[in-house]
Design a protein around this motif. Structure first.
Motif, PDB file in Angstrom:
ATOM      1  N   THR A 181       8.127  29.607 -64.312  1.00  0.00           N
ATOM      2  CA  THR A 181       8.205  29.418 -62.725  1.00  0.00           C
ATOM      3  C   THR A 181       9.170  30.216 -61.971  1.00  0.00           C
ATOM      4  OG1 THR A 181       7.125  27.351 -63.135  1.00  0.00           O
ATOM      5  CG2 THR A 181       7.999  27.626 -60.905  1.00  0.00           C
ATOM      6  N   PHE A 182       8.704  30.854 -60.890  1.00  0.00           N
ATOM      7  CA  PHE A 182       9.966  31.246 -60.096  1.00  0.00           C
ATOM      8  C   PHE A 182      10.263  30.283 -58.929  1.00  0.00           C
ATOM      9  CE2 PHE A 182       8.252  35.492 -61.619  1.00  0.00           C
ATOM     10  CZ  PHE A 182       9.198  35.759 -62.651  1.00  0.00           C
ATOM     11  N   LEU A 183      11.477  30.246 -58.642  1.00  0.00           N
ATOM     12  CA  LEU A 183      11.775  29.377 -57.290  1.00  0.00           C
ATOM     13  C   LEU A 183      12.650  30.511 -56.446  1.00  0.00           C
ATOM     14  CD1 LEU A 183      12.497  27.145 -55.188  1.00  0.00           C
ATOM     15  CD2 LEU A 183      14.258  26.238 -57.045  1.00  0.00           C
ATOM     16  N   ALA A 184      12.329  30.984 -55.481  1.00  0.00           N
ATOM     17  CA  ALA A 184      12.969  32.101 -54.760  1.00  0.00           C
ATOM     18  C   ALA A 184      12.530  32.002 -53.347  1.00  0.00           C
ATOM     19  CB  ALA A 184      12.407  33.363 -55.210  1.00  0.00           C
ATOM     20  N   PRO A 185      13.637  32.398 -52.336  1.00  0.00           N
ATOM     21  CA  PRO A 185      13.387  32.436 -51.081  1.00  0.00           C
ATOM     22  C   PRO A 185      12.189  33.444 -50.935  1.00  0.00           C
ATOM     23  CG  PRO A 185      15.671  33.246 -51.367  1.00  0.00           C
ATOM     24  CD  PRO A 185      14.704  32.635 -52.735  1.00  0.00           C
ATOM     25  N   ASP A 186      11.386  33.455 -49.712  1.00  0.00           N
ATOM     26  CA  ASP A 186      10.430  34.001 -49.486  1.00  0.00           C
ATOM     27  C   ASP A 186      10.872  35.513 -49.448  1.00  0.00           C
ATOM     28  OD1 ASP A 186       8.808  31.974 -49.143  1.00  0.00           O
ATOM     29  OD2 ASP A 186       8.756  32.160 -46.830  1.00  0.00           O
ATOM     30  N   VAL A 218      22.157  36.850 -56.132  1.00  0.00           N
ATOM     31  CA  VAL A 218      21.475  37.744 -54.900  1.00  0.00           C
ATOM     32  C   VAL A 218      22.044  39.356 -55.475  1.00  0.00           C
ATOM     33  CG1 VAL A 218      21.103  38.382 -52.659  1.00  0.00           C
ATOM     34  CG2 VAL A 218      21.459  35.883 -53.459  1.00  0.00           C
ATOM     35  N   GLN A 219      21.182  40.263 -55.606  1.00  0.00           N
ATOM     36  CA  GLN A 219      21.419  41.460 -55.930  1.00  0.00           C
ATOM     37  C   GLN A 219      21.803  42.327 -54.823  1.00  0.00           C
ATOM     38  OE1 GLN A 219      20.625  42.629 -59.686  1.00  0.00           O
ATOM     39  NE2 GLN A 219      20.991  40.701 -59.784  1.00  0.00           N
ATOM     40  N   LYS A 220      22.836  42.135 -54.153  1.00  0.00           N
ATOM     41  CA  LYS A 220      23.192  42.810 -52.675  1.00  0.00           C
ATOM     42  C   LYS A 220      23.022  44.303 -52.811  1.00  0.00           C
ATOM     43  CE  LYS A 220      25.721  38.918 -50.999  1.00  0.00           C
ATOM     44  NZ  LYS A 220      26.912  38.402 -50.703  1.00  0.00           N
ATOM     45  N   ILE A 229      19.131  36.697 -47.108  1.00  0.00           N
ATOM     46  CA  ILE A 229      19.592  35.534 -46.439  1.00  0.00           C
ATOM     47  C   ILE A 229      20.925  35.471 -46.585  1.00  0.00           C
ATOM     48  CG2 ILE A 229      17.412  34.200 -46.655  1.00  0.00           C
ATOM     49  CD1 ILE A 229      18.437  32.576 -48.850  1.00  0.00           C
ATOM     50  N   SER A 230      21.583  34.731 -45.897  1.00  0.00           N
ATOM     51  CA  SER A 230      23.055  34.611 -45.896  1.00  0.00           C
ATOM     52  C   SER A 230      23.578  33.897 -47.244  1.00  0.00           C
ATOM     53  CB  SER A 230      23.821  33.918 -44.707  1.00  0.00           C
ATOM     54  OG  SER A 230      23.523  32.632 -44.799  1.00  0.00           O
ATOM     55  N   ASP A 231      24.868  34.023 -47.557  1.00  0.00           N
ATOM     56  CA  ASP A 231      25.399  33.457 -48.916  1.00  0.00           C
ATOM     57  C   ASP A 231      25.270  31.897 -48.580  1.00  0.00           C
ATOM     58  OD1 ASP A 231      25.678  35.819 -50.320  1.00  0.00           O
ATOM     59  OD2 ASP A 231      27.893  35.643 -49.703  1.00  0.00           O
ATOM     60  N   ALA A 235      23.129  29.264 -50.885  1.00  0.00           N
ATOM     61  CA  ALA A 235      23.752  28.075 -51.503  1.00  0.00           C
ATOM     62  C   ALA A 235      23.371  26.754 -51.104  1.00  0.00           C
ATOM     63  CB  ALA A 235      25.283  28.212 -51.241  1.00  0.00           C
ATOM     64  N   GLU A 236      23.243  26.497 -49.848  1.00  0.00           N
ATOM     65  CA  GLU A 236      22.331  25.440 -49.379  1.00  0.00           C
ATOM     66  C   GLU A 236      21.051  25.206 -50.065  1.00  0.00           C
ATOM     67  OE1 GLU A 236      22.404  25.094 -45.183  1.00  0.00           O
ATOM     68  OE2 GLU A 236      24.714  24.783 -45.116  1.00  0.00           O
ATOM     69  N   ARG A 237      20.227  26.141 -50.157  1.00  0.00           N
ATOM     70  CA  ARG A 237      18.725  25.912 -50.468  1.00  0.00           C
ATOM     71  C   ARG A 237      18.576  26.234 -51.775  1.00  0.00           C
ATOM     72  NH1 ARG A 237      15.005  29.658 -46.758  1.00  0.00           N
ATOM     73  NH2 ARG A 237      13.663  28.430 -47.949  1.00  0.00           N
ATOM     74  N   TYR A 238      19.544  26.782 -52.466  1.00  0.00           N
ATOM     75  CA  TYR A 238      19.139  27.403 -53.844  1.00  0.00           C
ATOM     76  C   TYR A 238      20.102  27.114 -54.977  1.00  0.00           C
ATOM     77  CZ  TYR A 238      15.183  29.141 -51.455  1.00  0.00           C
ATOM     78  OH  TYR A 238      13.938  29.359 -50.744  1.00  0.00           O
TER      79      TYR A 238
END
Ligand code: CP
Length: 297
Positions: A181-186, A218-220, A229-231, A235-238
């Protein structure tokens, strides 16, 4: 004429190749293994920075009594304007036995069709990182004392879209029987094949228990479309905090490195009793030794 094998993708390995590599990685680095490699040379050619992959391939070669040749971009004649393509032509002309390449774009397989050096992908752009997936899955099979990952529920969290580690691991983990399963921001969910995987955007959408969780940074350096998305938000969401970890069940923790402590993972979870992160690094030497042998024999 191609006389040695290439591992540029997990797809280059059959199921029995993977079993053979895992079997060798479990064994000792015996005198007989060293004897047949003495005098052979491994060359690492990394056009991108690395700590674990380059040094553990070189450690593996040391342990196998091979010679080692390290290409360093900064001190090479690329600083005088020589291009990557010509640099590679010259390095292959020196006839190393095994070349490990890391580059910023997908390796063009056809370019190496005529080489008689064994070739290993040390990470190519957003494409694949086969040695990382092999050592990750090896670490899990060792921990679970199994030959496969059948029935295991694995969660990958973070920048799935730009992660070559995620791409190779999806192939190998599912081949070994795991449910991924992947958990990732859109913004980091990849269109295409990976979307066929179960993908969610928040921890709240997960109500199942996992056997293993892998954090991805995050592979900036690979984000070209500006979508991120910002660091702080990441950090807050993931971030894998201890509280989130406990909600995921009694799972082990993986991270391929490099870790950004406080962003995708906290110090407490990185060094948690169920963290296998340094075990991954230790196993990296053993698995990469087995990959070198697989390519040459
Ligand atoms: N996991 C990984 O590829 O680490 P390095 O970039 O340090 O090699």
């Amino acid at each position: 004429m191609v006389t040695h094998r290439a591992i540029l993708s997990i797809d280059d390995l059959t199921d029995s190749d993977v079993s053979r590599i895992f079997f060798a990685a479990r064994g000792s680095l015996s005198e007989s293994r060293k004897a047949r490699l003495r005098g052979r040379v491994l060359m690492t050619v990394f056009f991108e920075s690395s700590t674990r992959t380059r040094l553990s391939f070189e450690m593996a070669a040391h342990r196998l009594s091979m010679g080692i040749s390290t290409f360093q971009v900064a001190s090479s004649s690329m600083s005088k304007g020589e291009a990557e393509a010509e640099t590679l032509e010259n390095l292959f002309a020196m006839s190393p036995d095994v070349v490990v390449i890391r580059q910023a774009s997908t390796i063009d397989r056809s370019r190496y069709a005529q080489t008689n050096c064994a070739l290993i992908n040390g990470g190519d752009g957003v494409n694949e990182h086969p040695s990382q997936a092999l050592l990750d899955c090896f670490t899990l099979t060792q921990y679970f004392r199994t030959d496969s990952l059948a029935g295991k529920n694995i969660l990958l969290i973070g920048d799935v879209a730009h992660s070559r580690v995620a791409h190779s691991n999806l192939k190998l983990m599912t081949r070994l029987g795991a449910r991924v399963t992947f958990l990732a921001p859109d913004v980091f969910q990849e269109p295409g094949a990976l979307l066929q995987q179960r993908t969610v955007s928040s921890f709240d959408e997960l109500d199942d228990q996992f056997d293993a969780v892998m954090c991805l940074r995050v592979q900036k350096e690979r984000i070209q479309d500006g979508k991120s998305i910002s660091d702080l938000e990441f950090a807050e969401r993931y971030s894998l905090t201890e509280e989130r970890l406990e909600r995921l069940g009694h799972c082990v923790i993986l991270h391929p490195g490099p870790m950004n402590i406080g962003i995708e993972i906290t110090k407490a979870t990185a060094y948690h009793p169920r963290s296998l992160i340094l075990e991954q690094v230790k196993n990296g030497v053993l698995v990469r030794a087995a990959m070198i042998e697989h390519c040459l024999f």
